[in-house]
Design a protein around this motif. Sequence first.
Motif, PDB file in Angstrom:
ATOM      1  N   PHE A   1      25.910  49.070  47.730  1.00 56.28           N
ATOM      2  CA  PHE A   1      25.893  47.657  48.134  1.00 56.28           C
ATOM      3  C   PHE A   1      25.697  46.773  46.901  1.00 56.28           C
ATOM      4  O   PHE A   1      26.447  45.809  46.677  1.00 56.28           O
ATOM      5  CB  PHE A   1      24.783  47.435  49.165  1.00 56.28           C
ATOM      6  CG  PHE A   1      24.708  46.030  49.701  1.00 56.28           C
ATOM      7  CD1 PHE A   1      25.823  45.419  50.271  1.00 56.28           C
ATOM      8  CD2 PHE A   1      23.512  45.315  49.659  1.00 56.28           C
ATOM      9  CE1 PHE A   1      25.752  44.113  50.783  1.00 56.28           C
ATOM     10  CE2 PHE A   1      23.426  44.018  50.169  1.00 56.28           C
ATOM     11  CZ  PHE A   1      24.541  43.418  50.725  1.00 56.28           C
ATOM     12  N   ILE A   2      24.726  47.140  46.080  1.00 56.25           N
ATOM     13  CA  ILE A   2      24.455  46.367  44.851  1.00 56.25           C
ATOM     14  C   ILE A   2      25.664  46.449  43.912  1.00 56.25           C
ATOM     15  O   ILE A   2      26.088  45.443  43.325  1.00 56.25           O
ATOM     16  CB  ILE A   2      23.173  46.894  44.155  1.00 56.25           C
ATOM     17  CG1 ILE A   2      21.955  46.577  45.032  1.00 56.25           C
ATOM     18  CG2 ILE A   2      23.008  46.298  42.758  1.00 56.25           C
ATOM     19  CD1 ILE A   2      20.630  47.074  44.504  1.00 56.25           C
ATOM     20  N   ILE A   3      26.238  47.638  43.792  1.00 56.39           N
ATOM     21  CA  ILE A   3      27.387  47.822  42.897  1.00 56.39           C
ATOM     22  C   ILE A   3      28.549  46.932  43.323  1.00 56.39           C
ATOM     23  O   ILE A   3      29.142  46.208  42.521  1.00 56.39           O
ATOM     24  CB  ILE A   3      27.824  49.311  42.872  1.00 56.39           C
ATOM     25  CG1 ILE A   3      26.777  50.141  42.124  1.00 56.39           C
ATOM     26  CG2 ILE A   3      29.210  49.482  42.237  1.00 56.39           C
ATOM     27  CD1 ILE A   3      27.035  51.630  42.118  1.00 56.39           C
ATOM     28  N   GLU A   4      28.873  46.954  44.615  1.00 57.12           N
ATOM     29  CA  GLU A   4      30.030  46.168  45.064  1.00 57.12           C
ATOM     30  C   GLU A   4      29.765  44.667  44.935  1.00 57.12           C
ATOM     31  O   GLU A   4      30.630  43.914  44.492  1.00 57.12           O
ATOM     32  CB  GLU A   4      30.433  46.552  46.500  1.00 57.12           C
ATOM     33  CG  GLU A   4      31.762  45.908  46.865  1.00 57.12           C
ATOM     34  CD  GLU A   4      32.444  46.509  48.085  1.00 57.12           C
ATOM     35  OE1 GLU A   4      31.893  47.443  48.695  1.00 57.12           O
ATOM     36  OE2 GLU A   4      33.537  46.014  48.418  1.00 57.12           O
TER      37      GLU A   4
ATOM     38  N   ASN B   1      23.908  32.048  31.178  1.00 59.51           N
ATOM     39  CA  ASN B   1      23.130  32.039  32.422  1.00 59.51           C
ATOM     40  C   ASN B   1      23.902  31.494  33.606  1.00 59.51           C
ATOM     41  O   ASN B   1      23.485  31.646  34.753  1.00 59.51           O
ATOM     42  CB  ASN B   1      21.851  31.213  32.232  1.00 59.51           C
ATOM     43  CG  ASN B   1      20.884  31.951  31.328  1.00 59.51           C
ATOM     44  OD1 ASN B   1      20.671  33.159  31.493  1.00 59.51           O
ATOM     45  ND2 ASN B   1      20.362  31.252  30.342  1.00 59.51           N
ATOM     46  N   ALA B   2      25.050  30.865  33.315  1.00 61.36           N
ATOM     47  CA  ALA B   2      25.808  30.214  34.390  1.00 61.36           C
ATOM     48  C   ALA B   2      26.219  31.219  35.467  1.00 61.36           C
ATOM     49  O   ALA B   2      26.053  30.950  36.661  1.00 61.36           O
ATOM     50  CB  ALA B   2      27.027  29.514  33.810  1.00 61.36           C
ATOM     51  N   GLY B   3      26.737  32.384  35.055  1.00 58.88           N
ATOM     52  CA  GLY B   3      27.205  33.390  36.015  1.00 58.88           C
ATOM     53  C   GLY B   3      26.092  33.935  36.902  1.00 58.88           C
ATOM     54  O   GLY B   3      26.170  33.855  38.137  1.00 58.88           O
ATOM     55  N   PRO B   4      25.029  34.496  36.282  1.00 61.16           N
ATOM     56  CA  PRO B   4      23.922  35.018  37.087  1.00 61.16           C
ATOM     57  C   PRO B   4      23.333  33.958  38.022  1.00 61.16           C
ATOM     58  O   PRO B   4      23.008  34.245  39.178  1.00 61.16           O
ATOM     59  CB  PRO B   4      22.881  35.436  36.041  1.00 61.16           C
ATOM     60  CG  PRO B   4      23.638  35.629  34.771  1.00 61.16           C
ATOM     61  CD  PRO B   4      24.865  34.775  34.854  1.00 61.16           C
ATOM     62  N   LYS B   5      23.238  32.708  37.538  1.00 55.03           N
ATOM     63  CA  LYS B   5      22.646  31.640  38.342  1.00 55.03           C
ATOM     64  C   LYS B   5      23.516  31.331  39.569  1.00 55.03           C
ATOM     65  O   LYS B   5      23.026  31.206  40.697  1.00 55.03           O
ATOM     66  CB  LYS B   5      22.501  30.386  37.468  1.00 55.03           C
ATOM     67  CG  LYS B   5      21.417  29.481  37.948  1.00 55.03           C
ATOM     68  CD  LYS B   5      21.097  28.386  36.951  1.00 55.03           C
ATOM     69  CE  LYS B   5      20.790  27.126  37.726  1.00 55.03           C
ATOM     70  NZ  LYS B   5      21.549  25.968  37.301  1.00 55.03           N
ATOM     71  N   LYS B   6      24.816  31.255  39.335  1.00 51.76           N
ATOM     72  CA  LYS B   6      25.739  30.941  40.427  1.00 51.76           C
ATOM     73  C   LYS B   6      25.717  32.069  41.474  1.00 51.76           C
ATOM     74  O   LYS B   6      25.759  31.816  42.678  1.00 51.76           O
ATOM     75  CB  LYS B   6      27.151  30.774  39.849  1.00 51.76           C
ATOM     76  CG  LYS B   6      28.107  30.090  40.778  1.00 51.76           C
ATOM     77  CD  LYS B   6      29.326  29.601  40.020  1.00 51.76           C
ATOM     78  CE  LYS B   6      30.375  29.106  41.006  1.00 51.76           C
ATOM     79  NZ  LYS B   6      31.546  28.555  40.365  1.00 51.76           N
TER      80      LYS B   6
ATOM     81  N   SER C   1      18.633  42.070  41.303  1.00 56.79           N
ATOM     82  CA  SER C   1      19.358  43.195  40.682  1.00 56.79           C
ATOM     83  C   SER C   1      20.782  42.794  40.348  1.00 56.79           C
ATOM     84  O   SER C   1      21.295  43.116  39.269  1.00 56.79           O
ATOM     85  CB  SER C   1      19.414  44.401  41.625  1.00 56.79           C
ATOM     86  OG  SER C   1      18.138  44.816  41.961  1.00 56.79           O
ATOM     87  N   VAL C   2      21.427  42.095  41.279  1.00 55.39           N
ATOM     88  CA  VAL C   2      22.826  41.683  41.057  1.00 55.39           C
ATOM     89  C   VAL C   2      22.910  40.714  39.868  1.00 55.39           C
ATOM     90  O   VAL C   2      23.755  40.864  38.976  1.00 55.39           O
ATOM     91  CB  VAL C   2      23.416  41.040  42.336  1.00 55.39           C
ATOM     92  CG1 VAL C   2      24.771  40.399  42.062  1.00 55.39           C
ATOM     93  CG2 VAL C   2      23.533  42.085  43.449  1.00 55.39           C
TER      94      VAL C   2
ATOM     95  N   GLU D   1      23.334  51.205  38.463  1.00 56.11           N
ATOM     96  CA  GLU D   1      24.329  50.289  39.042  1.00 56.11           C
ATOM     97  C   GLU D   1      24.990  49.450  37.947  1.00 56.11           C
ATOM     98  O   GLU D   1      26.207  49.258  37.919  1.00 56.11           O
ATOM     99  CB  GLU D   1      23.671  49.357  40.087  1.00 56.11           C
ATOM    100  CG  GLU D   1      23.236  50.027  41.375  1.00 56.11           C
ATOM    101  CD  GLU D   1      21.874  50.712  41.273  1.00 56.11           C
ATOM    102  OE1 GLU D   1      21.202  50.554  40.225  1.00 56.11           O
ATOM    103  OE2 GLU D   1      21.468  51.414  42.221  1.00 56.11           O
ATOM    104  N   GLY D   2      24.160  48.949  37.013  1.00 53.53           N
ATOM    105  CA  GLY D   2      24.676  48.136  35.906  1.00 53.53           C
ATOM    106  C   GLY D   2      25.610  48.951  35.021  1.00 53.53           C
ATOM    107  O   GLY D   2      26.650  48.468  34.579  1.00 53.53           O
ATOM    108  N   MET D   3      25.222  50.195  34.767  1.00 51.37           N
ATOM    109  CA  MET D   3      26.061  51.048  33.912  1.00 51.37           C
ATOM    110  C   MET D   3      27.424  51.283  34.549  1.00 51.37           C
ATOM    111  O   MET D   3      28.456  51.287  33.867  1.00 51.37           O
ATOM    112  CB  MET D   3      25.371  52.391  33.681  1.00 51.37           C
ATOM    113  CG  MET D   3      24.146  52.260  32.791  1.00 51.37           C
ATOM    114  SD  MET D   3      23.503  53.876  32.379  1.00 51.37           S
ATOM    115  CE  MET D   3      21.868  53.423  31.819  1.00 51.37           C
ATOM    116  N   ILE D   4      27.423  51.458  35.846  1.00 46.88           N
ATOM    117  CA  ILE D   4      28.683  51.735  36.550  1.00 46.88           C
ATOM    118  C   ILE D   4      29.577  50.492  36.581  1.00 46.88           C
ATOM    119  O   ILE D   4      30.782  50.564  36.307  1.00 46.88           O
ATOM    120  CB  ILE D   4      28.377  52.278  37.971  1.00 46.88           C
ATOM    121  CG1 ILE D   4      27.829  53.707  37.841  1.00 46.88           C
ATOM    122  CG2 ILE D   4      29.595  52.222  38.867  1.00 46.88           C
ATOM    123  CD1 ILE D   4      27.279  54.312  39.126  1.00 46.88           C
ATOM    124  N   VAL D   5      28.993  49.328  36.871  1.00 49.44           N
ATOM    125  CA  VAL D   5      29.801  48.097  36.905  1.00 49.44           C
ATOM    126  C   VAL D   5      30.324  47.783  35.498  1.00 49.44           C
ATOM    127  O   VAL D   5      31.485  47.395  35.323  1.00 49.44           O
ATOM    128  CB  VAL D   5      28.991  46.904  37.483  1.00 49.44           C
ATOM    129  CG1 VAL D   5      29.797  45.610  37.402  1.00 49.44           C
ATOM    130  CG2 VAL D   5      28.581  47.182  38.926  1.00 49.44           C
TER     131      VAL D   5
END
Length: 218
Positions: free
Chosen positions: A50-53, A72-77, A94-95, A117-121
Amino acid sequence: MKKQSVLQKTRVYVQKVLRGDSSGHDFSHTERVAKLALHIAQIEGKGDVFIIELAALLHDISDWKFAGGDENAGPKKAEEWLLSLSVPDDIMRSVATIIREVSFKGAGVPTKPGSPEGMIVQDADRLDAMGAIGIARAFAFGGKTERAMHTPSIRPKLHASFLEYKKSKSSTINHFYEKLLLLRPLMNTKTAKKIAGKRHIILKNYLQEFMNEWNMKA
Ligand code: ADP
Ligand code: NI
């Protein structure tokens, strides 16, 4: 809200946000990254799908390359979007962390994500910068950001800091040496390393042909 509904709503949202992109960061990139990431997760038997997708779908909604350099724009949005769907805090965080970690930041800048999850994405995103599609995306990005295809007088640069990498306006061919050809050994998972092997060869062969034609050797 059910996980499937969150994912479906997110797909529709991302499609809308990325509509009209011609820089190689369109919805089809996002979809390929999501599919590749799920494929890697399945084979590796690792990571919360779920987190990965979610992270794969949301990873380019406001990339620093287009948000005036703001990392920071991406994570914030993404956080704002997930908040609007009442996704639990820990998943939202996490996302957002994955989106912050995923991007390439220069040859000399370590960017290993802190979670499976981060490594896979990150692997999936980087695989889409390689191979035939990677080549197409590099030239699309180069055109969009007014870079020359090739300027032989300017040598590629292995950037030692993110700031230096961010500021660089180098040609698309130089980008092969500054990022694309460096990705194979940086893959986090075995599954991605295998796919990267094939895509790396496509990059190398393409460059060889490009140089042959450029130098009128073919
Ligand atoms: P990342 O966040 O790791 O940069 P993206 O999904 O944003 O990954 O992909 C970046 C895409 O833009 C890649 O396909 C890459 O080839 C392209 N790109 C980035 N910088 C350049 C550049 N200087 N010249 C040509 N293409 C570039
Ligand atoms: Ni991406």
